[in-house]
Scaffold this motif. Structure first.
Motif, PDB file in Angstrom:
ATOM      1  N   VAL A 154       0.836  -1.200   0.000  1.00  0.00           N
ATOM      2  CA  VAL A 154       0.000   0.000   0.000  1.00  0.00           C
ATOM      3  C   VAL A 154       0.869   1.247   0.000  1.00  0.00           C
ATOM      4  CG1 VAL A 154      -1.651   1.357   1.354  1.00  0.00           C
ATOM      5  CG2 VAL A 154      -1.998  -1.104   1.068  1.00  0.00           C
ATOM      6  N   PHE A 213      -5.400   4.233  -6.553  1.00  0.00           N
ATOM      7  CA  PHE A 213      -6.337   3.550  -5.663  1.00  0.00           C
ATOM      8  C   PHE A 213      -7.769   3.690  -6.180  1.00  0.00           C
ATOM      9  CE2 PHE A 213      -2.792   4.498  -2.785  1.00  0.00           C
ATOM     10  CZ  PHE A 213      -2.622   3.270  -2.147  1.00  0.00           C
ATOM     11  N   VAL A 218     -11.010  -0.172  -1.908  1.00  0.00           N
ATOM     12  CA  VAL A 218     -10.455  -0.048  -0.557  1.00  0.00           C
ATOM     13  C   VAL A 218     -11.575  -0.169   0.474  1.00  0.00           C
ATOM     14  CG1 VAL A 218      -9.224   1.455   1.052  1.00  0.00           C
ATOM     15  CG2 VAL A 218      -8.482   1.316  -1.332  1.00  0.00           C
TER      16      VAL A 218
END
Length: 406
Positions: A154, A213, A218
C-alpha cells in the motif's frame, strides 16, 4: 438553573429511526449502516465512507491497512485526546509528538522538522472543529516524497506519507470551500455520544485516496477487515441460501450496528439545516458576551479560509494558570453549570510521560491548555441558558482573578 455539559441531541426523528430498526427484526450491521454511510458521504463529499464502532477503531484499521510496523513513525500533535496516539500504538507504530499553533491545531513547521525516513503517516487534529492547515500539510508530504521509505504494498502504491485527518470534532466544518471529509487521503469522524452527530459509540472513515487507488475497492477491503476478515456480513449471510462465507484476513471486529446507525440517521436529517446553524449561533452569542472582557481570549469559528463545526467553545483566560483555571471551573460548578477542559496535552498523562515524552518540549501546547475552559455548546441550549452560563463565567473569572466589577 442546572446545565449539563454535552447531552445527546435526541429528537422525534431519532426515536422514529431507532424504532424502525428495532421493529425491522435486524439490529446489527445492515441497511441502516449503509444508509448512514451514504448520508455522511453526501455531507462530507467523500467518495466512500465506512462506519465502524469508534474513531479509534477506524484509525487503527487505516494504519493496519497502510502496513505500519514497529519503528515506523506517525506524526501527531501533543495537544489531542489520547485516542490519536493510542491508535498509532495499537497499530504497532511510534507516535511522534509535535507542538501546536495558537489556534490549538498542529504546527506545519513542526511537522516538517519531525519528518524522517521512518514517517509513514501524519494525523492532524481539528481541535474543537476548527480545520487544520491542510493545503500546507498536503504540499509538505509531496515535498518530502524523496525521503519516504515504503515498506508495504500500500505504501509503495501511495509513494508518500499518508495524511489522515483526525476530524473527531469537525463533521460539517469547511476549509477553503471544501467539506471536512475530503481534505486528505483519509478522514475519520467520531460519532461518540458527545459529538455533533452521534451513534452513541461510533466512527466514520471517509476515503479520498488518489489514483491509482479505487476508493470503492479499498472500502470493500476495509469492510471485510472490520468484520473479522469475513467475506460476507451477517445481514448478507442471513438471507435465504446465502450462508457460506470465507475468512480471508485476520481482521478486527469493529463494525457498527444498525440500531446505533439509526441514531445518526435521525440526527443527520436536520444537521445542516438546524443543528449546525444553532451551534454557530451559540458560538457567536458567547463571543458577544465575552468580547468586552479584557481577560477573554476568544476562540475562532470562521475566517476567509475556515468554518468550524463549533463542536467546542474553547475559551481561554488571559493571565490564568492551571491552579486559577481550576478554581474558576469549581466556582462555575457551584452555579450548576458543567464545564470541561479540552485537552490535557499527552505528555501530562502517565502513559506518555512514562514513555519519555516531556511537557517542556511542547510549550505552546501547555500554554493553550493551562488556561482553557470548554463551555456547553449544543442545540438544546436556550438563549436564556446561554446568557446565564456567560454571566456565571464572567462573575467566576472576575472573582478568582480579583478583577474589579466596575
Amino acid at each position: 438553573m442546572k446545565i449539563a455539559f454535552s447531552p445527546p441531541f435526541i429528537n422525534d426523528l431519532v426515536k422514529a429511526e431507532v424504532n424502525e430498526s428495532l421493529d425491522s427484526g435486524w439490529i446489527t450491521t445492515g441497511p441502516k449502516v449503509n444508509q448512514l454511510e451514504n448520508m455522511i458521504a453526501d455531507l462530507a463529499k467523500a467518495p466512500k465512507v465506512l462506519c465502524v464502532n469508534s474513531w479509534t477503531s477506524g484509525a487503527m484499521l487505516i494504519l493496519n491497512w497502510l502496513g505500519v510496523q514497529k519503528d515506523d513513525e506517525v506524526i501527531i500533535p501533543a495537544y489531542t485526546y489520547c485516542a490519536t496516539a493510542l491508535a498509532v500504538m495499537h497499530a504497532g507504530a511510534k507516535p511522534v509528538l509535535v507542538d501546536i499553533n495558537d489556534d490549538f491545531n498542529i504546527s506545519v513547521k513542526n511537522i516538517a522538522n519531525a519528518i524522517t525516513s521512518k514517517t509513514k503517516a501524519i494525523i492532524p487534529v481539528d481541535i474543537a472543529g476548527w480545520p487544520c492547515d491542510y493545503d500546507e500539510i498536503n504540499n509538505l508530504v509531496q515535498q518530502k516524497k524523496a525521503l519516504f521509505n515504503a515498506t508495504s504494498d500500500v505504501q509503495k502504491k501511495l509513494g508518500r506519507i499518508l495524511v489522515m485527518a483526525d476530524a473527531a470534532h469537525s463533521i460539517g466544518a469547511k476549509y477553503k470551500g471544501k467539506e471536512s471529509g475530503n481534505l486528505t487521503d483519509v478522514t475519520v469522524f467520531s460519532l461518540h455520544a458527545v459529538k455533533n452527530i452521534t451513534t452513541a459509540e461510533g466512527g466514520a472513515v471517509c476515503l479520498n485516496l488518489p489514483e491509482p487507488f479505487s476508493n470503492d475497492e479499498v472500502y470493500a477491503t476495509l469492510r471485510c477487515y472490520s468484520l473479522n476478515g469475513q467475506t460476507k456480513d451477517a445481514f448478507t449471510k442471513s438471507q435465504a441460501g446465502s450462508w457460506r462465507y470465507d475468512i480471508i484476513y485476520p481482521g478486527l471486529k469493529i463494525n457498527m450496528p444498525d440500531v446505533l446507525a439509526a441514531i445518526g440517521i435521525g440526527q443527520l436529517k436536520v444537521y445542516s439545516s438546524n443543528t449546525l446553524i444553532r451551534r454557530f449561533e451559540i458560538f457567536e452569542k458567547y463571543n458577544s458576551y465575552f468580547s468586552n472582557e479584557d481577560w477573554a481570549l476568544l476562540p475562532q469559528h470562521q475566517n476567509d479560509d475556515k468554518s468550524s463545526s463549533c463542536h467546542l467553545y474553547a475559551l481561554r483566560i488571559k493571565n490564568a494558570n492551571e491552579n486559577t483555571r481550576d478554581k474558576i471551573i469549581a466556582l462555575i460548578a457551584e452555579h450548576d453549570v458543567a464545564s470541561n477542559v479540552h485537552f490535557q496535552p499527552l505528555p501530562l498523562l502517565s502513559v506518555f510521560k512514562n514513555m519519555g515524552y516531556d511537557m517542556k518540549n511542547y510549550p505552546n501546547a501547555y500554554a493553550q491548555y493551562e488556561n482553557e475552559i470548554s463551555l456547553p455548546i449544543y442545540p438544546q441550549l436556550t438563549d436564556e441558558q446561554i446568557a446565564y452560563i456567560s454571566q456565571v463565567v464572567i462573575d467566576s473569572v472576575r472573582k478568582v482573578l480579583d478583577i474589579n466589577n466596575d
